[in-house]
Scaffold this motif. Structure first.
Motif, PDB file in Angstrom:
ATOM      1  N   SER A  96       1.638  -1.288   3.625  1.00 23.14           N
ATOM      2  CA  SER A  96       0.928  -0.326   2.785  1.00 23.14           C
ATOM      3  C   SER A  96       1.769   0.924   2.604  1.00 23.14           C
ATOM      4  O   SER A  96       2.577   1.282   3.459  1.00 23.14           O
ATOM      5  CB  SER A  96      -0.416   0.034   3.417  1.00 23.14           C
ATOM      6  OG  SER A  96      -0.222   0.404   4.768  1.00 23.14           O
ATOM      7  N   GLY A  97       1.545   1.599   1.476  1.00 25.68           N
ATOM      8  CA  GLY A  97       2.295   2.804   1.169  1.00 25.68           C
ATOM      9  C   GLY A  97       1.728   4.029   1.852  1.00 25.68           C
ATOM     10  O   GLY A  97       0.675   3.979   2.484  1.00 25.68           O
ATOM     11  N   ASP A  98       2.421   5.151   1.683  1.00 29.34           N
ATOM     12  CA  ASP A  98       2.015   6.407   2.329  1.00 29.34           C
ATOM     13  C   ASP A  98       0.636   6.857   1.860  1.00 29.34           C
ATOM     14  O   ASP A  98      -0.148   7.402   2.643  1.00 29.34           O
ATOM     15  CB  ASP A  98       3.048   7.499   2.040  1.00 29.34           C
ATOM     16  CG  ASP A  98       4.373   7.227   2.758  1.00 29.34           C
ATOM     17  OD1 ASP A  98       4.364   6.430   3.713  1.00 29.34           O
ATOM     18  OD2 ASP A  98       5.400   7.800   2.352  1.00 29.34           O
ATOM     19  N   ASP A  99       0.338   6.635   0.557  1.00 27.12           N
ATOM     20  CA  ASP A  99      -0.950   7.080   0.023  1.00 27.12           C
ATOM     21  C   ASP A  99      -2.109   6.360   0.714  1.00 27.12           C
ATOM     22  O   ASP A  99      -3.127   6.972   1.063  1.00 27.12           O
ATOM     23  CB  ASP A  99      -1.025   6.823  -1.485  1.00 27.12           C
ATOM     24  CG  ASP A  99      -0.131   7.764  -2.264  1.00 27.12           C
ATOM     25  OD1 ASP A  99       0.339   8.753  -1.666  1.00 27.12           O
ATOM     26  OD2 ASP A  99       0.114   7.514  -3.460  1.00 27.12           O
ATOM     27  N   ILE A 101      -2.025   4.920   3.708  1.00 24.66           N
ATOM     28  CA  ILE A 101      -2.084   5.341   5.110  1.00 24.66           C
ATOM     29  C   ILE A 101      -2.791   6.687   5.230  1.00 24.66           C
ATOM     30  O   ILE A 101      -3.609   6.914   6.137  1.00 24.66           O
ATOM     31  CB  ILE A 101      -0.661   5.404   5.712  1.00 24.66           C
ATOM     32  CG1 ILE A 101      -0.114   3.970   5.879  1.00 24.66           C
ATOM     33  CG2 ILE A 101      -0.665   6.129   7.050  1.00 24.66           C
ATOM     34  CD1 ILE A 101       1.316   3.906   6.330  1.00 24.66           C
ATOM     35  N   LEU A 102      -2.505   7.597   4.281  1.00 25.37           N
ATOM     36  CA  LEU A 102      -3.174   8.896   4.278  1.00 25.37           C
ATOM     37  C   LEU A 102      -4.673   8.717   4.082  1.00 25.37           C
ATOM     38  O   LEU A 102      -5.482   9.356   4.771  1.00 25.37           O
ATOM     39  CB  LEU A 102      -2.593   9.786   3.173  1.00 25.37           C
ATOM     40  CG  LEU A 102      -3.241  11.164   3.018  1.00 25.37           C
ATOM     41  CD1 LEU A 102      -3.087  11.979   4.301  1.00 25.37           C
ATOM     42  CD2 LEU A 102      -2.650  11.912   1.829  1.00 25.37           C
ATOM     43  N   LYS A 103      -5.049   7.841   3.155  1.00 21.16           N
ATOM     44  CA  LYS A 103      -6.471   7.574   2.911  1.00 21.16           C
ATOM     45  C   LYS A 103      -7.126   6.990   4.157  1.00 21.16           C
ATOM     46  O   LYS A 103      -8.253   7.347   4.512  1.00 21.16           O
ATOM     47  CB  LYS A 103      -6.614   6.613   1.730  1.00 21.16           C
ATOM     48  CG  LYS A 103      -8.057   6.314   1.330  1.00 21.16           C
ATOM     49  CD  LYS A 103      -8.089   5.373   0.142  1.00 21.16           C
ATOM     50  CE  LYS A 103      -9.528   5.033  -0.257  1.00 21.16           C
ATOM     51  NZ  LYS A 103     -10.284   6.193  -0.729  1.00 21.16           N
ATOM     52  N   LYS A 105      -6.255   7.471   7.265  1.00 19.61           N
ATOM     53  CA  LYS A 105      -6.416   8.540   8.266  1.00 19.61           C
ATOM     54  C   LYS A 105      -7.608   9.422   7.919  1.00 19.61           C
ATOM     55  O   LYS A 105      -8.370   9.838   8.811  1.00 19.61           O
ATOM     56  CB  LYS A 105      -5.135   9.360   8.351  1.00 19.61           C
ATOM     57  CG  LYS A 105      -3.973   8.607   9.002  1.00 19.61           C
ATOM     58  CD  LYS A 105      -2.705   9.448   9.038  1.00 19.61           C
ATOM     59  CE  LYS A 105      -1.571   8.682   9.737  1.00 19.61           C
ATOM     60  NZ  LYS A 105      -0.304   9.443   9.736  1.00 19.61           N
TER      61      LYS A 105
END
Length: 593
Positions: A96-99, A101-103, A105
């Motif tokens: 998965s991308g950073d976006d 992973i941020l979601k 979290k």
């Protein structure tokens, strides 16, 4: 405006387990953007239906059609994970991308899971359910299928999830016993009843109104059918010798009419009111109770409360604030660190606990009940047999002679509840009694508690249930802070909403001042704190200057669109940072005095 796409179409679906028919020839569809709640008795196939739609469970006959390439997110009651995965790994089945992973979290933080590197295997069942819920929400599927999504969530999380699912064009099918949640989230209610399905285009309040109309109409039809049946029965008994075509047609119609006349509408004619309960004027007194698990995990601090006769109290608060521990101390299952409970001599507790579901699975339901009591004394010479009591709580005679292992999870919970009530206690202590119970059982239980002539304490996250039953709240806020509120949950929320942010902040500052005054002799400012205090003064001054400048620039009309957007985003962040620094400066300034 174009018509929404049909995401799911179910036609003539039938499912049985052996000779036990769950539902037959049911049909419904769900369109894009619809939020559908599924209601049914425990054991009638709610979770099975969701599992069928998710492709986990098979079915006997019928047709299920999804829109092509539709992505479904399914939350099942007992999620399955690899115990060695971390929380974050468990949320993704692929890279998965950073976006994303941020979601992840952000959603996990909302669900109060902070350590994303801990292994799934060390988490409790409730925490694993929250991870499973996060996993479903993170990937934003086209359609969400959720089985009891509010279980193991505290009130803050439930209210956040309500808002999250309500916003946007999400498509949803869910089973939940949380009627506030149904009312605020769902736009369609479908009900499984007597192996058939009924659909209502409205929220839970609308469903209640229209369901009653359906039952009243069905009762009127049964009365009409019974009157006609008596006439036709007389004709059948005359046994005409030469029955022509018309007579045979009338005979066939008679058997259809007989089925209609013998239909039964589930309706309790009387409420179950027990008068065989006596409790004295002295109930219990909490005499300055203190309890902490660790120095930084305070449950109660010098807590005093005198419980009144006939009081019906609700206990609410986030998970981990000490609600269940308080109940266990009252019952003598946990010892307070200091203080004592002075309990009246006439008090006879009936305790429903989260861990109390322990039956011999090889026994029949009726045998479990009769081991507790053969009959329940209602007072005034009235009593119910164990079987009648079970039937009042929607155990049919057939179910009563089933083995316990054949019951659904909700039916086992209901049986456990019945065994607690059958002991004729005069003080009920109920710790999360509504989990896994169907809505019909909850309605019966609410009536029972409303008429109960003793005392009640309920720990629950079910807001609708609390509003129906309790007249007083203890709100556990954590760190030993308990708010005594004279009203139900909705009244408490309304009271909170009337308090402005400034009042809440002032209350926080006042509590901070009181705590600092209490401990100031033992809490002189250290060198490190003095350095922090001096730096805070500089930071606050700089932030104030920046705030004023941004406010002036926003009012000037000279900013570009990009500058306007950037500064509009910065201002609330800036104000929050100022509030935090000012609060910390106040705490330290108390030590300076």
């Amino acid at each position: 405006m174009p018509n929404p796409q049909v995401y799911l179409d179910v036609q003539n679906l039938t499912k049985s387990f052996g000779s036990h028919l769950l539902f037959q020839d049911i049909s419904f569809s769900i369109a894009e953007g619809q939020k559908v709640g599924l209601i049914a008795h425990n054991g009638t196939g709610k979770s099975t239906l969701l599992s069928i739609l998710a492709g986990i469970e098979g079915y006997d006959s019928g047709r299920i059609v999804f829109r092509r390439d539709l992505r479904i997110g399914f939350l099942e009651q007992t999620p399955k994970f690899n115990d060695n995965d971390t929380v974050l790994e468990a949320c993704f089945s692929r890279g998965s991308g950073d976006d994303l992973i941020l979601k992840a979290k952000q959603i996990l933080t909302r669900l109060k899971i902070g350590d994303l590197e801990q292994r799934i295997g060390v988490l409790s069942g409730g925490l694993q359910r929250r991870v499973a819920l996060a996993k479903v929400l993170i990937t934003e599927p086209d359609m969400l299928v959720l089985d009891e999504p509010t279980n193991h969530l505290d009130l803050d999380m439930i209210e956040w999830l309500e808002g999250y699912l309500s916003q946007g064009n999400k498509t949803l099918l869910m089973v939940t016993h949380d009627r506030f949640f149904l009312d605020r989230v769902c736009s369609v209610i479908i009900e499984l009843d007597d192996k058939r399905l009924y659909s209502y285009r409205g929220n839970y309040s609308y469903y209640l109104e229209k369901r009653q109309e359906r039952i009243d109409n069905a009762k009127a039809e049964i009365i009409r059918a019974n009157n006609l049946y008596r006439k036709e029965l007389e004709w059948m008994r005359r046994m005409p010798q030469a029955r022509g075509h018309k007579a045979r047609y009338r005979e066939d119609a008679f058997y259809d009419l007989e089925k209609s006349a013998k239909r039964r509408i589930e309706e309790r004619q009387v409420r179950l009111k027990s008068r065989n309960v006596y409790i004295g004027s002295k109930i219990f007194e909490c005499q300055y109770i203190s309890k902490a698990w660790e120095p930084d995990k305070v449950i109660l601090k010098d807590f005093y409360y005198n419980f009144a006769r006939y009081e019906k109290m609700g206990i609410v608060g986030n998970n981990g604030t000490g609600k269940s521990t308080f109940v266990k101390m009252l019952l003598g299952l946990e010892r307070p660190d200091s203080g004592r409970f002075d309990i009246g001599t006439t008090v006879k507790f009936g305790y429903y606990s989260q861990e109390g579901l322990q039956f011999d699975e090889q026994k029949k339901v009726i045998d479990v009940a009769t081991e507790v009591a053969n009959y329940v004394d209602l007072g005034g010479g009235k009593h119910l047999s164990a079987s009648q009591f079970l039937q009042y709580f929607l155990f049919t005679p057939e179910q009563q002679y089933n083995y316990v292992y054949k019951l659904s999870g909700g039916e086992k919970r209901k049986l456990y509840l019945c065994t607690v009530l059958m002991k004729n206690p005069n003080f009920l202590v109920l710790d999360e009694p509504t989990n896994d119970l169907d809505i019909q059982t909850l309605q019966i239980f609410e009536e029972y508690l409303a008429d109960f002539p003793g005392c009640v304490i309920i720990v629950s996250h079910d807001r609708y249930f609390m509003d129906k039953v309790v007249d007083h709240l203890l709100v556990f806020k954590g760190n030993g802070v308990v708010k005594d509120f004279p009203g139900n949950y909705t009244q408490y929320r309304e009271w909170l909403s009337l308090k402005s942010k400034d009042e809440i902040k002032a209350e926080g500052k006042k509590e901070s001042h009181a705590r600092q005054r209490q401990h100031k002799e033992n809490n002189r400012m250290s060198y490190k704190e003095r350095v922090e205090y001096n730096q805070l003064e500089k930071d606050i001054a700089a932030l104030e200057t920046e705030r004023k400048k941004i406010e002036e620039e926003l009012c000037s009309g000279e900013l570009s669109i990009d500058e306007l957007t950037e500064k509009s985003k910065r201002l609330p962040v800036l104000k929050e940072e100022l509030d935090l620094k000012e609060m910390r400066w106040l705490e330290l300034s108390e030590k300076e005095q």
